[in-house]
Design a protein around this motif. Structure first.
Motif, PDB file in Angstrom:
ATOM      1  N   VAL A 171       0.820  -1.212   0.000  1.00 29.70           N
ATOM      2  CA  VAL A 171       0.000   0.000   0.000  1.00 29.70           C
ATOM      3  C   VAL A 171       0.854   1.262   0.000  1.00 29.70           C
ATOM      4  N   VAL A 172       1.783   1.382   0.945  1.00 28.39           N
ATOM      5  CA  VAL A 172       2.577   2.612   1.056  1.00 28.39           C
ATOM      6  C   VAL A 172       3.447   2.844  -0.178  1.00 28.39           C
ATOM      7  N   PRO A 173       4.187   1.823  -0.700  1.00 25.75           N
ATOM      8  CA  PRO A 173       4.950   2.072  -1.931  1.00 25.75           C
ATOM      9  C   PRO A 173       4.082   2.519  -3.094  1.00 25.75           C
ATOM     10  N   LEU A 174       2.896   1.932  -3.244  1.00 20.91           N
ATOM     11  CA  LEU A 174       2.009   2.316  -4.342  1.00 20.91           C
ATOM     12  C   LEU A 174       1.528   3.754  -4.176  1.00 20.91           C
ATOM     13  N   ALA A 208      10.961  -4.234   1.168  1.00 21.79           N
ATOM     14  CA  ALA A 208       9.766  -3.396   1.286  1.00 21.79           C
ATOM     15  C   ALA A 208       8.533  -4.213   1.617  1.00 21.79           C
ATOM     16  N   THR A 209       8.516  -5.479   1.226  1.00 22.36           N
ATOM     17  CA  THR A 209       7.335  -6.317   1.444  1.00 22.36           C
ATOM     18  C   THR A 209       7.685  -7.623   2.151  1.00 22.36           C
ATOM     19  N   PRO A 216       9.195   0.130   5.591  1.00 24.11           N
ATOM     20  CA  PRO A 216       7.983   0.943   5.737  1.00 24.11           C
ATOM     21  C   PRO A 216       8.190   2.231   6.524  1.00 24.11           C
ATOM     22  N   VAL A 217       8.979   2.187   7.633  1.00 22.45           N
ATOM     23  CA  VAL A 217       9.195   3.419   8.393  1.00 22.45           C
ATOM     24  C   VAL A 217      10.007   4.405   7.565  1.00 22.45           C
ATOM     25  N   MET A 218      10.916   3.898   6.754  1.00 16.45           N
ATOM     26  CA  MET A 218      11.697   4.769   5.871  1.00 16.45           C
ATOM     27  C   MET A 218      10.774   5.428   4.838  1.00 16.45           C
ATOM     28  N   LEU A 219       9.807   4.678   4.302  1.00 18.94           N
ATOM     29  CA  LEU A 219       8.892   5.220   3.296  1.00 18.94           C
ATOM     30  C   LEU A 219       7.933   6.233   3.915  1.00 18.94           C
ATOM     31  N   PHE A 220       7.479   5.991   5.140  1.00 19.27           N
ATOM     32  CA  PHE A 220       6.659   6.991   5.833  1.00 19.27           C
ATOM     33  C   PHE A 220       7.458   8.276   6.031  1.00 19.27           C
ATOM     34  N   GLY A 221       8.725   8.118   6.443  1.00 18.98           N
ATOM     35  CA  GLY A 221       9.577   9.292   6.615  1.00 18.98           C
ATOM     36  C   GLY A 221       9.785  10.036   5.310  1.00 18.98           C
ATOM     37  N   ALA A 254       5.077   7.335  11.273  1.00 20.94           N
ATOM     38  CA  ALA A 254       6.404   6.702  11.298  1.00 20.94           C
ATOM     39  C   ALA A 254       6.855   6.437  12.728  1.00 20.94           C
ATOM     40  N   SER A 255       6.505   7.334  13.642  1.00 19.17           N
ATOM     41  CA  SER A 255       6.975   7.210  15.028  1.00 19.17           C
ATOM     42  C   SER A 255       6.381   6.013  15.735  1.00 19.17           C
ATOM     43  N   ILE A 256       5.227   5.505  15.283  1.00 15.40           N
ATOM     44  CA  ILE A 256       4.661   4.299  15.892  1.00 15.40           C
ATOM     45  C   ILE A 256       4.827   3.092  14.970  1.00 15.40           C
ATOM     46  N   THR A 257       5.687   3.256  13.939  1.00 16.24           N
ATOM     47  CA  THR A 257       6.049   2.126  13.082  1.00 16.24           C
ATOM     48  C   THR A 257       7.346   1.489  13.568  1.00 16.24           C
ATOM     49  N   LYS A 258       8.340   2.343  13.835  1.00 13.54           N
ATOM     50  CA  LYS A 258       9.578   1.892  14.478  1.00 13.54           C
ATOM     51  C   LYS A 258      10.250   3.108  15.120  1.00 13.54           C
ATOM     52  N   GLN A 259      11.202   2.846  16.023  1.00 11.56           N
ATOM     53  CA  GLN A 259      11.782   3.935  16.811  1.00 11.56           C
ATOM     54  C   GLN A 259      12.381   5.045  15.957  1.00 11.56           C
ATOM     55  N   ALA A 260      12.935   4.694  14.801  1.00 14.48           N
ATOM     56  CA  ALA A 260      13.545   5.704  13.928  1.00 14.48           C
ATOM     57  C   ALA A 260      12.538   6.767  13.509  1.00 14.48           C
ATOM     58  N   GLY A 261      11.256   6.403  13.513  1.00 12.63           N
ATOM     59  CA  GLY A 261      10.224   7.358  13.130  1.00 12.63           C
ATOM     60  C   GLY A 261      10.133   8.551  14.057  1.00 12.63           C
ATOM     61  N   VAL A 262      10.559   8.378  15.312  1.00  9.83           N
ATOM     62  CA  VAL A 262      10.549   9.502  16.254  1.00  9.83           C
ATOM     63  C   VAL A 262      11.477  10.602  15.756  1.00  9.83           C
ATOM     64  N   TYR A 263      12.592  10.201  15.139  1.00 12.17           N
ATOM     65  CA  TYR A 263      13.520  11.200  14.601  1.00 12.17           C
ATOM     66  C   TYR A 263      12.856  11.993  13.475  1.00 12.17           C
ATOM     67  N   PHE A 264      12.055  11.312  12.640  1.00 10.23           N
ATOM     68  CA  PHE A 264      11.324  12.010  11.581  1.00 10.23           C
ATOM     69  C   PHE A 264      10.380  13.056  12.176  1.00 10.23           C
ATOM     70  N   LEU A 265       9.716  12.683  13.250  1.00 13.94           N
ATOM     71  CA  LEU A 265       8.779  13.613  13.876  1.00 13.94           C
ATOM     72  C   LEU A 265       9.512  14.837  14.418  1.00 13.94           C
ATOM     73  N   VAL A 266      10.659  14.612  15.039  1.00 12.87           N
ATOM     74  CA  VAL A 266      11.467  15.727  15.543  1.00 12.87           C
ATOM     75  C   VAL A 266      11.893  16.629  14.390  1.00 12.87           C
ATOM     76  N   MET A 267      12.342  16.030  13.284  1.00 16.69           N
ATOM     77  CA  MET A 267      12.780  16.798  12.119  1.00 16.69           C
ATOM     78  C   MET A 267      11.667  17.673  11.564  1.00 16.69           C
ATOM     79  N   ASN A 268      10.485  17.079  11.374  1.00 13.90           N
ATOM     80  CA  ASN A 268       9.402  17.799  10.713  1.00 13.90           C
ATOM     81  C   ASN A 268       8.789  18.874  11.603  1.00 13.90           C
ATOM     82  N   VAL A 269       8.640  18.573  12.895  1.00 14.52           N
ATOM     83  CA  VAL A 269       8.122  19.590  13.809  1.00 14.52           C
ATOM     84  C   VAL A 269       9.136  20.725  13.955  1.00 14.52           C
TER      85      VAL A 269
END
Length: 490
Positions: A171-174, A208-209, A216-221, A254-269
């Motif tokens: 779903v996410v890649p598409l 990816a699948t 997936p967390v990388m693609l959300f980011g 992303a933040s509730i997909t894997k821990q690395a997603g928290v960094y994405f949230l910090v970056m974007n906020v």
């Protein structure tokens, strides 16, 4: 009924919301409709999971609720059927989207989770959560995807069949591909094409699948970063603020997909706070999206703290594993390993090394040339250095943990490619992508033009086709046999 129920859920989460938004907001940018449809689908899945987990809702009640939800939206679409698709613009991509989803299901028919972490962690959690049980590890590993899978397990009535939920990983890649396509259509900015090209090695990669959540967390980011690019794109006019909102929401997912997603949230906020002077309206929506994203983390931690207390319990162990490598081994680990597959085909390692080095080369170019995205390039470069340092110090025992960094590299290399073409090739735009002209095909068949088509009719036809194909043709026994056949070949 297993596959039939699964398809109803698939349709309810990832197809019907798009159709509804296109009908409801027909004059809005299609990229925005796709973006918020995807965000809404995952938020809906998370909320359904939490409700089912805490309230112990009956599985049949969840399925019946989906049917009521589908009936309500389809009734709305039918009521306002005078507002029709433009078949040349919408139906072509919608047909392609549904075709790709169906093909992905056939390709993955019987394909179970076989990666170690996917089996013993991610899908195990999905099976537990489908029974309203959660046994986390010593550290807090977010469970967005297992939670979504558990909802589908509940709806289809069993967790013994896992190849169905594995198709959800497409779903996410598409959606990423279609969002980039429409952003290019709406702006004629080649940077979105470059982002798509740079991300293909990851979208088509077997990881990816596979059931591992690193890709997936990388693609959300990456989706969140694309939204920042769109926010800075002057051609998107009054819609720009919605892309900034989406960037924060994607980072929240992303933040509730894997821990690395928290960094994405910090970056974007942080990006929003740093460039808040540009936001002169709808500030309340941005703040609300930030609270929603933070609320997602809190909702997961509340679940985690019911059985565990130490969020970073295994961090010293991971640090020990990472510190044993030399600088050379760290950089070699950072490159995608040679035993990689694209579309199921094993690709020689030197090809991956070449592509990664090419991306890094244009990442450097992004800092040399001045473009409308130079400010973003500088901001992302700072975070590239920070994120790589964190990974090298704590998580460099595996290349999978470095995948989130590649979302930053994709953006930077795409800006570099964009600036290179702007400076050396004065091309205003690429040649527009050829589209399949369904009208001409229909003219040949019926000798008359069909200019419009009702959304409700398309939906009813799809439901009927799904019902006939999967309810009558493919029985529950066949569904089990498909999985047993794959297990026998392992």
């Amino acid at each position: 009924m297993i596959l039939f129920k699964f398809l109803i859920a698939y349709f309810s989460f990832f197809v019907l919301p798009v159709l509804f938004l296109i009908k409801k907001y027909s004059n809005t940018n299609k990229s925005i409709l796709l973006i918020f449809s995807l965000i809404g689908s995952f938020l809906l899945g998370w909320v359904l999971f939490l409700l089912g987990f805490y309230l112990k809702i009956n599985n049949n009640f969840i399925f019946l609720s989906l049917l009521v939800f589908d009936f309500s939206l389809i009734s709305y679409l039918y009521k306002y059927r005078d507002l029709n698709f433009n078949i040349k613009y919408e139906l072509n991509w919608l047909t392609l989207l549904i075709t790709l989803i169906v093909l992905s299901m056939f390709v993955k028919t019987g394909s179970i989770f076989n990666e170690w972490d996917a089996v013993v962690s991610w899908n195990r959690w999905a099976e537990e959560l489908s029974n309203n049980i959660y046994k986390p590890l010593e550290a807090a590993y977010p469970v967005l995807l297992p939670a979504i899978w558990s909802v589908f397990y509940k709806i289809q009535g069993t967790s013994e069949i896992s190849w169905t939920v594995k198709t959800l990983l497409y779903v996410v890649p598409l959606y990423l591909s279609f969002i980039l396509y429409f952003l290019y259509k709406e702006t004629n900015h080649r940077i979105y094409v470059f982002i798509l090209l740079a991300s293909l090695i990851f979208i088509l990669h077997s990881a990816a699948t596979s059931g591992m959540v690193d890709m997936p967390v990388m693609l959300f980011g990456l989706l969140g970063f694309v939204m920042i690019i769109a926010f800075e794109d002057s051609k998107l006019g009054n819609y720009k603020i919605y892309y900034l909102i989406a960037s924060i929401l994607f980072a929240g997912l992303a933040s509730i997909t894997k821990q690395a997603g928290v960094y994405f949230l910090v970056m974007n906020v942080a990006y929003f706070l740093f460039f808040s002077s540009k936001v002169n309206k709808k500030l309340i929506l941005i703040i609300l999206s930030s609270f929603i994203s933070i609320g997602l983390i809190i909702s997961y931690l509340f679940l985690f703290f019911q059985t565990q207390t130490d969020v970073i319990g295994n961090l010293p162990t991971l640090r020990g594993l990472s510190s044993s490598g030399s600088i050379f081994s760290i950089f070699s680990t950072f490159i995608i390993p040679s035993n990689s597959y694209l579309l199921g085909i094993k690709i020689p390692g030197f090809i991956f090394y070449f592509i990664v080095l090419l991306l890094l080369l244009f990442t450097g170019v992004s800092l040399i040339n001045n473009t409308s995205f130079s400010k973003i390039a500088k901001y992302f470069t700072v975070h590239l250095i920070i994120s790589f340092t964190i990974w090298a110090y704590y998580f460099s025992y595996s290349y999978r943990n470095a995948l989130f960094i590649y979302s930053i590299i994709i953006i930077l290399s795409s800006i570099g490619l964009f600036s290179y073409f702007e400076e050396n090739f004065q091309l205003k735009t690429f040649k527009k992508y050829p589209e399949v002209n369904i009208l001409k095909l229909l003219k040949k068949i019926k000798n008359k033009s069909l200019k419009k088509i009702h959304v409700a009719k398309v939906i009813l036809i799809l439901i009927l086709a799904s019902f006939l194909m999967y309810f009558f043709v493919i029985s529950d026994e066949s569904v089990y046999k498909q999985q047993e056949k794959y297990q026998g070949n392992m």
